[in-house]
Design a protein around this motif. Structure first.
Motif, PDB file in Angstrom:
ATOM      1  N   ASP A 179       0.823  -1.210   0.000  1.00  0.00           N
ATOM      2  CA  ASP A 179       0.000   0.000   0.000  1.00  0.00           C
ATOM      3  C   ASP A 179       0.856   1.258   0.000  1.00  0.00           C
ATOM      4  O   ASP A 179       0.537   2.241  -0.673  1.00  0.00           O
ATOM      5  CB  ASP A 179      -0.958  -0.007   1.198  1.00  0.00           C
ATOM      6  N   ALA A 180       1.980   1.225   0.728  1.00  0.00           N
ATOM      7  CA  ALA A 180       2.873   2.386   0.734  1.00  0.00           C
ATOM      8  C   ALA A 180       3.547   2.557  -0.629  1.00  0.00           C
ATOM      9  O   ALA A 180       3.677   3.691  -1.134  1.00  0.00           O
ATOM     10  CB  ALA A 180       3.920   2.238   1.834  1.00  0.00           C
ATOM     11  N   GLN A 181       3.969   1.466  -1.241  1.00  0.00           N
ATOM     12  CA  GLN A 181       4.592   1.552  -2.563  1.00  0.00           C
ATOM     13  C   GLN A 181       3.592   2.066  -3.594  1.00  0.00           C
ATOM     14  O   GLN A 181       3.949   2.851  -4.487  1.00  0.00           O
ATOM     15  CB  GLN A 181       5.120   0.176  -2.987  1.00  0.00           C
ATOM     16  N   PHE A 182       2.343   1.647  -3.463  1.00  0.00           N
ATOM     17  CA  PHE A 182       1.309   2.118  -4.388  1.00  0.00           C
ATOM     18  C   PHE A 182       1.116   3.626  -4.273  1.00  0.00           C
ATOM     19  O   PHE A 182       1.103   4.347  -5.286  1.00  0.00           O
ATOM     20  CB  PHE A 182      -0.008   1.394  -4.092  1.00  0.00           C
ATOM     21  N   GLN A 183       0.978   4.111  -3.045  1.00  0.00           N
ATOM     22  CA  GLN A 183       0.760   5.542  -2.857  1.00  0.00           C
ATOM     23  C   GLN A 183       1.984   6.353  -3.304  1.00  0.00           C
ATOM     24  O   GLN A 183       1.838   7.443  -3.888  1.00  0.00           O
ATOM     25  CB  GLN A 183       0.442   5.850  -1.391  1.00  0.00           C
ATOM     26  N   LEU A 184       3.167   5.817  -3.051  1.00  0.00           N
ATOM     27  CA  LEU A 184       4.384   6.502  -3.499  1.00  0.00           C
ATOM     28  C   LEU A 184       4.420   6.572  -5.027  1.00  0.00           C
ATOM     29  O   LEU A 184       4.747   7.607  -5.614  1.00  0.00           O
ATOM     30  CB  LEU A 184       5.619   5.779  -2.962  1.00  0.00           C
ATOM     31  N   GLY A 185       4.075   5.462  -5.667  1.00  0.00           N
ATOM     32  CA  GLY A 185       4.034   5.459  -7.123  1.00  0.00           C
ATOM     33  C   GLY A 185       3.038   6.464  -7.679  1.00  0.00           C
ATOM     34  O   GLY A 185       3.306   7.145  -8.680  1.00  0.00           O
ATOM     35  N   MET A 186       1.892   6.582  -7.031  1.00  0.00           N
ATOM     36  CA  MET A 186       0.876   7.542  -7.476  1.00  0.00           C
ATOM     37  C   MET A 186       1.404   8.977  -7.410  1.00  0.00           C
ATOM     38  O   MET A 186       1.180   9.781  -8.322  1.00  0.00           O
ATOM     39  CB  MET A 186      -0.377   7.407  -6.607  1.00  0.00           C
ATOM     40  N   LEU A 187       2.108   9.293  -6.338  1.00  0.00           N
ATOM     41  CA  LEU A 187       2.634  10.646  -6.195  1.00  0.00           C
ATOM     42  C   LEU A 187       3.746  10.923  -7.197  1.00  0.00           C
ATOM     43  O   LEU A 187       3.820  12.020  -7.777  1.00  0.00           O
ATOM     44  CB  LEU A 187       3.128  10.859  -4.760  1.00  0.00           C
ATOM     45  N   TYR A 188       4.612   9.943  -7.438  1.00  0.00           N
ATOM     46  CA  TYR A 188       5.656  10.125  -8.457  1.00  0.00           C
ATOM     47  C   TYR A 188       5.036  10.289  -9.843  1.00  0.00           C
ATOM     48  O   TYR A 188       5.490  11.117 -10.644  1.00  0.00           O
ATOM     49  CB  TYR A 188       6.599   8.923  -8.463  1.00  0.00           C
ATOM     50  N   TYR A 189       4.020   9.478 -10.139  1.00  0.00           N
ATOM     51  CA  TYR A 189       3.379   9.571 -11.448  1.00  0.00           C
ATOM     52  C   TYR A 189       2.745  10.946 -11.634  1.00  0.00           C
ATOM     53  O   TYR A 189       2.820  11.541 -12.722  1.00  0.00           O
ATOM     54  CB  TYR A 189       2.311   8.483 -11.581  1.00  0.00           C
ATOM     55  N   ARG A 190       2.150  11.459 -10.572  1.00  0.00           N
ATOM     56  CA  ARG A 190       1.527  12.787 -10.637  1.00  0.00           C
ATOM     57  C   ARG A 190       2.557  13.852 -11.017  1.00  0.00           C
ATOM     58  O   ARG A 190       2.237  14.807 -11.746  1.00  0.00           O
ATOM     59  CB  ARG A 190       0.882  13.121  -9.293  1.00  0.00           C
ATOM     60  N   GLU A 191       3.797  13.675 -10.553  1.00  0.00           N
ATOM     61  CA  GLU A 191       4.852  14.641 -10.857  1.00  0.00           C
ATOM     62  C   GLU A 191       5.606  14.294 -12.144  1.00  0.00           C
ATOM     63  O   GLU A 191       6.610  14.918 -12.462  1.00  0.00           O
ATOM     64  CB  GLU A 191       5.837  14.704  -9.679  1.00  0.00           C
ATOM     65  N   ARG A 192       5.141  13.282 -12.859  1.00  0.00           N
ATOM     66  CA  ARG A 192       5.743  12.830 -14.113  1.00  0.00           C
ATOM     67  C   ARG A 192       7.171  12.319 -13.905  1.00  0.00           C
ATOM     68  O   ARG A 192       8.005  12.373 -14.809  1.00  0.00           O
ATOM     69  CB  ARG A 192       5.714  13.953 -15.166  1.00  0.00           C
TER      70      ARG A 192
END
Length: 403
Positions: free
Chosen positions: A300-313
């Protein structure tokens, strides 16, 4: 001169009888026997000291259990369980030790072992309510409320004032969607004792299940007052605050958890989510990074981290996070991380891998009857790859998907 021996008399003189002394010795022996029954551990230490066996002392079971109780209430469940296991091994028929050990096992998500200890207690004494309480609690935390309820009720027939059974019943009824029964069980327990932390927590769980969040918060706050170092209750209270948009109250609680346990990855993740909720993405990212640093195996932490990185491209980093999410996932994030990993590969010029992951995700989404938003996100990704044959256009805009 020759001394004659009178062989009509015994060679050794017969000792004189002393009735009073004998009575005194018998009384002392009786006292020692009583002490051995009442204070067995203390007598053991005395005997070991007299016999010279105290060079490498082993704490007696009661001392182990006392230590375990202190650290258990401080939230150190693994260490408490280890001590209680030793105490129970030395006193395998002591119901109090077995029950305490089982409670620690439940906190460590080892409910099957706790259930076995409950059955063992009942084998020792069929009327020992602790055995029923342990079995019912283990089944409740194993998502088997239907089996837990009759066992808890059987325990209450033996002892209708055993408060832990009401805490278990309240939670089991709610999990079985019998909300009114859950509330009633909690209220009955509270009428016996309003100062049981587990019962207050369980009643709050029943209240929140029917939308009585303000009342649930009150009971959770009381549970925290009773057991201030028990972190699960802090997490539940913070979650209720977030549900009512009391974001700062939730953030304060998560900060308090970190003050108690500075390396608590769960609190870091929830701070990440709380700051993301209120739009403070930089702080959210920092806490998500801290969370995976302290527990890289948490999907779950890796998922949320990935979402935030993706948001910043920052697609290379989002790709790494989603990959870790898949590697450690137990099935919860299989689809969510898989198609986002495919998109991240696409935007790092790995067209073939991205296409394969997205096609697999589409099949999985259809098999699971996923929601329309998820299907739309996957189809947008496939369309983007199809419209970009070279898959190397770094200026391509990322697919905008929703959670």
């Amino acid at each position: 001169m020759k001394i004659r021996r009178d062989y009509t008399q015994p060679f050794f003189r017969q000792p004189k009888r002393h009735p009073i002394r004998n009575m005194f010795i018998a009384a002392c022996l009786g006292l020692l026997l009583g002490l051995a029954i009442w204070q067995g551990d203390a007598v053991e230490r005395f005997i070991e000291a007299v016999a010279g066996l105290s060079a490498t002392p082993t704490p007696p079971p009661r001392e182990l259990a006392a230590r375990a109780s202190a650290i258990f209430h401080a939230g150190e469940f693994a260490d408490a369980e280890a001590l209680l296991a030793k105490a129970a091994a030395e006193r395998p028929r002591d119901i109090a030790f077995l029950y305490a050990h089982g409670r620690a096992l439940i906190e460590l998500d080892r409910a099957d072992e706790a259930h076995d200890l409950g059955a063992e207690i009942i084998n020792i004494d069929a009327r020992a309510v602790q055995g029923y309480a342990l079995k019912a609690a283990a089944l409740t935390w194993s998502d088997q409320p239907g089996e837990a309820i009759p066992i808890a009720l059987a325990g209450l027939e033996l002892n209708p004032r055993f408060v832990p059974l009401y805490a278990t019943l309240a939670r089991a009824y709610v999990n079985a969607q019998r909300w009114a029964d859950g509330l009633e069980a909690g209220e009955r327990g509270l009428s016996i004792s309003g100062d049981d932390a587990d019962l207050n927590r369980a009643y709050a769980y029943a209240l929140s299940s029917v939308g009585s969040y303000s009342d649930a918060i009150t009971y959770l706050q009381h549970a925290i007052e009773l057991r201030p170092a028990y972190l699960p209750t802090h997490f539940e209270l913070a979650g209720l605050h977030l549900a009512q948009d009391e974001d700062q109250s939730a953030i304060d609680l998560y900060d308090h958890i970190l003050a108690i346990d500075p390396r608590n990855a769960g609190a870091m993740l929830r701070l990440c989510l709380a700051y993301r909720k209120i739009g403070e993405f930089a702080r959210a990212l920092g806490f998500c990074e801290d969370s995976v640093t302290n527990d890289p195996t948490a999907p779950d932490a890796q998922f949320q981290l990935g979402m935030l990185y993706y948001r910043e491209r920052r697609f290379e980093r989002s790709r790494a996070a989603f990959q870790q999410c898949l590697e450690h996932d137990d099935g919860t994030y299989n689809l969510s991380c898989r198609y986002r990993l495919g998109l991240s590969h696409y935007y790092t010029s790995n067209c073939a891998i991205g296409w394969t992951l997205l096609r697999d995700s589409l099949d999985l989404a259809r098999a699971e009857a996923a929601d329309e938003t998820t299907l739309s996100n996957i189809l947008q990704g496939l369309d983007a790859i199809e419209s970009d044959p070279k898959c190397i256009d770094e200026a391509a805009q990322p697919v905008s998907f929703q959670d």
